[in-house]
Scaffold this motif. Structure first.
Motif, short mmCIF file in Angstrom:
data_model
loop_
_atom_site.label_atom_id
_atom_site.label_comp_id
_atom_site.label_asym_id
_atom_site.label_seq_id
_atom_site.Cartn_x
_atom_site.Cartn_y
_atom_site.Cartn_z
N THR A 158 0.85 -1.18 0.00
CA THR A 158 0.00 0.00 0.00
C THR A 158 0.89 1.24 0.00
OG1 THR A 158 -0.13 0.36 2.40
CG2 THR A 158 -1.62 -1.30 1.45
N VAL A 159 0.29 2.40 -0.28
CA VAL A 159 1.09 3.63 -0.32
C VAL A 159 1.69 3.95 1.04
CG1 VAL A 159 -0.13 4.62 -2.28
CG2 VAL A 159 -1.02 5.00 0.03
N ASP A 160 1.11 3.41 2.10
CA ASP A 160 1.66 3.66 3.43
C ASP A 160 2.98 2.92 3.66
OD1 ASP A 160 -0.46 5.29 4.15
OD2 ASP A 160 -1.65 3.62 4.93
N ASP A 161 3.33 2.01 2.76
CA ASP A 161 4.57 1.24 2.90
C ASP A 161 5.79 1.95 2.33
OD1 ASP A 161 3.38 -1.10 4.07
OD2 ASP A 161 2.64 -1.68 2.09
N LEU A 162 5.60 3.12 1.73
CA LEU A 162 6.69 3.76 1.00
C LEU A 162 7.93 3.96 1.85
CD1 LEU A 162 7.97 5.14 -1.40
CD2 LEU A 162 6.75 7.25 -0.77
N GLU A 163 7.79 4.55 3.03
CA GLU A 163 8.97 4.84 3.84
C GLU A 163 9.67 3.56 4.27
OE1 GLU A 163 10.32 8.00 4.45
OE2 GLU A 163 8.90 8.27 2.81
N ALA A 164 8.90 2.52 4.60
CA ALA A 164 9.50 1.25 5.01
C ALA A 164 10.26 0.60 3.87
CB ALA A 164 8.41 0.31 5.54
N ILE A 165 9.69 0.66 2.66
CA ILE A 165 10.36 0.07 1.50
C ILE A 165 11.62 0.86 1.18
CG2 ILE A 165 10.15 -0.44 -0.96
CD1 ILE A 165 7.16 -0.92 -0.49
N ALA A 166 11.55 2.19 1.27
CA ALA A 166 12.73 3.02 1.01
C ALA A 166 13.82 2.75 2.04
CB ALA A 166 12.34 4.49 1.01
N THR A 167 13.43 2.59 3.28
CA THR A 167 14.41 2.30 4.33
C THR A 167 15.07 0.95 4.07
OG1 THR A 167 13.21 3.61 5.97
CG2 THR A 167 14.73 1.95 6.81
N LEU A 168 14.28 -0.04 3.68
CA LEU A 168 14.84 -1.34 3.33
C LEU A 168 15.85 -1.21 2.19
CD1 LEU A 168 14.95 -4.43 3.43
CD2 LEU A 168 12.82 -4.48 2.10
N TYR A 169 15.55 -0.36 1.24
CA TYR A 169 16.46 -0.13 0.11
C TYR A 169 17.82 0.37 0.61
CZ TYR A 169 17.94 1.26 -4.58
OH TYR A 169 18.62 1.38 -5.77
N THR A 170 17.83 1.25 1.60
CA THR A 170 19.11 1.79 2.12
C THR A 170 19.94 0.73 2.82
OG1 THR A 170 18.24 2.51 4.29
CG2 THR A 170 18.05 4.06 2.43
N HIS A 171 19.32 -0.37 3.21
CA HIS A 171 20.08 -1.44 3.86
C HIS A 171 20.92 -2.21 2.84
CE1 HIS A 171 16.84 -1.55 7.27
NE2 HIS A 171 17.56 -0.44 7.26
N HIS A 172 20.66 -1.98 1.54
CA HIS A 172 21.42 -2.63 0.48
C HIS A 172 22.24 -1.65 -0.35
CE1 HIS A 172 19.69 -6.71 0.78
NE2 HIS A 172 18.58 -6.09 1.15
N TRP A 173 21.66 -0.46 -0.60
CA TRP A 173 22.26 0.47 -1.55
C TRP A 173 22.33 1.88 -0.96
CZ3 TRP A 173 18.35 -2.97 -3.38
CH2 TRP A 173 18.87 -4.08 -4.10
N CYS A 174 22.78 2.82 -1.74
CA CYS A 174 22.97 4.22 -1.33
C CYS A 174 24.13 4.39 -0.36
CB CYS A 174 21.69 4.82 -0.73
SG CYS A 174 20.25 4.79 -1.83
N ASN A 175 25.05 3.44 -0.34
CA ASN A 175 26.17 3.51 0.60
C ASN A 175 27.13 4.66 0.29
OD1 ASN A 175 25.26 1.18 1.91
ND2 ASN A 175 26.35 -0.15 0.47
N LEU A 176 27.09 5.15 -0.95
CA LEU A 176 28.00 6.23 -1.32
C LEU A 176 27.41 7.61 -1.02
CD1 LEU A 176 29.30 4.88 -4.76
CD2 LEU A 176 30.39 4.73 -2.50
N VAL A 177 26.23 7.64 -0.42
CA VAL A 177 25.56 8.90 -0.09
C VAL A 177 25.64 9.11 1.42
CG1 VAL A 177 23.44 10.23 -0.25
CG2 VAL A 177 23.99 8.56 -2.03
N PRO A 178 26.52 10.01 1.89
CA PRO A 178 26.73 10.15 3.34
C PRO A 178 25.63 10.89 4.07
CG PRO A 178 28.14 11.68 2.14
CD PRO A 178 27.47 10.82 1.11
N ASP A 179 24.98 11.85 3.42
CA ASP A 179 23.97 12.66 4.09
C ASP A 179 22.67 11.87 4.23
OD1 ASP A 179 23.04 15.48 4.98
OD2 ASP A 179 21.51 14.81 3.54
N PRO A 180 22.12 11.73 5.44
CA PRO A 180 20.91 10.92 5.64
C PRO A 180 19.72 11.40 4.82
CG PRO A 180 21.97 11.36 7.74
CD PRO A 180 22.68 12.20 6.73
N ALA A 181 19.55 12.72 4.70
CA ALA A 181 18.42 13.24 3.92
C ALA A 181 18.59 12.90 2.44
CB ALA A 181 18.29 14.74 4.11
#
Length: 216
Positions: free
Chosen positions: A16-39
């Motif tokens: 559901t659309v309410d899952d967006l933040e949780a899915i995005a957070t899960l994504y950071t557990h695998h990728w975006c490691n080269l982006v130091p700023d949390p925002a």
């Protein structure tokens, strides 16, 4: 990595659309490691999950104790085109505007994280338009919490998505991945590499984008 985690308590449902933040957070557990700023990292993650969500009317989330611990997104194509799941359009448009503005002052690593997946889907759309037998359906994004890798959750999600694609009338499907992901997972499940492109042409030790096709 393997784990002895018990997945019997995990439940599966449509996203559901309410899952967006949780899915995005899960994504950071695998990728975006080269982006130091949390925002910046969360902006990139939202962009990277909304792009496939928009093209995935079939999206399954795995939930454990109220937390999203896995997701698999897919679609059955129609007449050479990918259907849109309009539920995600408002969030996608808003995030795209923010990402476009941020990219004006971003370094190369952040710009790549913000828009790399969209370029990948542009290649997928070119492939779908060819009418290839593998272009009947696409698996758009597939990930589980790292601590659950090896517990069987990935196989369960993968199997459920394949079932949905079959129910949608497809007999074959494809997916895009890269050399920094666990592409051997797909080879172990009988999928075949049908396209590849490396940063250094002809050098498989450089970063490469890969496409796999499989039977349903």
């Amino acid at each position: 990595m393997t784990t002895s985690a018990d997945i019997s308590a995990i439940t599966y449902r449509e996203a559901t659309v309410d899952d967006l933040e949780a899915i995005a957070t899960l994504y950071t557990h695998h990728w975006c490691n080269l982006v130091p700023d949390p925002a910046d990292k969360m902006l990139a993650a939202r962009m990277c999950v909304l792009a496939p969500l928009l093209r995935s009317p079939l999206t399954i989330v795995a939930e454990l104790d109220g937390a999203v611990v896995g997701v698999c997104m897919g679609c059955v194509t129609h007449d050479g085109h990918v259907p849109e799941d309009a539920r995600w359009r408002p969030a996608f448009d808003e995030t795209l505007a923010l990402a476009t503005e941020r990219a004006k002052t971003a370094d190369k690593a952040l710009e790549g994280q913000l828009f790399g997946d969209m370029r990948e889907f542009a290649k997928a759309d070119e492939f779908i338009a060819t009418g290839s037998e593998y272009a009947q359906a696409q698996l758009n994004l597939f990930m589980v919490e790292p601590w659950l890798i090896g517990a069987g959750l990935g196989g369960e999600l993968f199997g459920r998505m394949r079932g949905l694609l079959r129910e949608g009338g497809a007999t074959r499907f494809f997916l895009m991945t890269d050399t920094e992901s666990n592409f051997a997972y797909y080879e172990h499940r009988g999928m075949v590499r049908i396209w590849e492109r490396y940063d250094v042409p002809g050098d498989p030790t450089s970063w490469g984008a890969l496409m796999y096709g499989g039977e349903l």
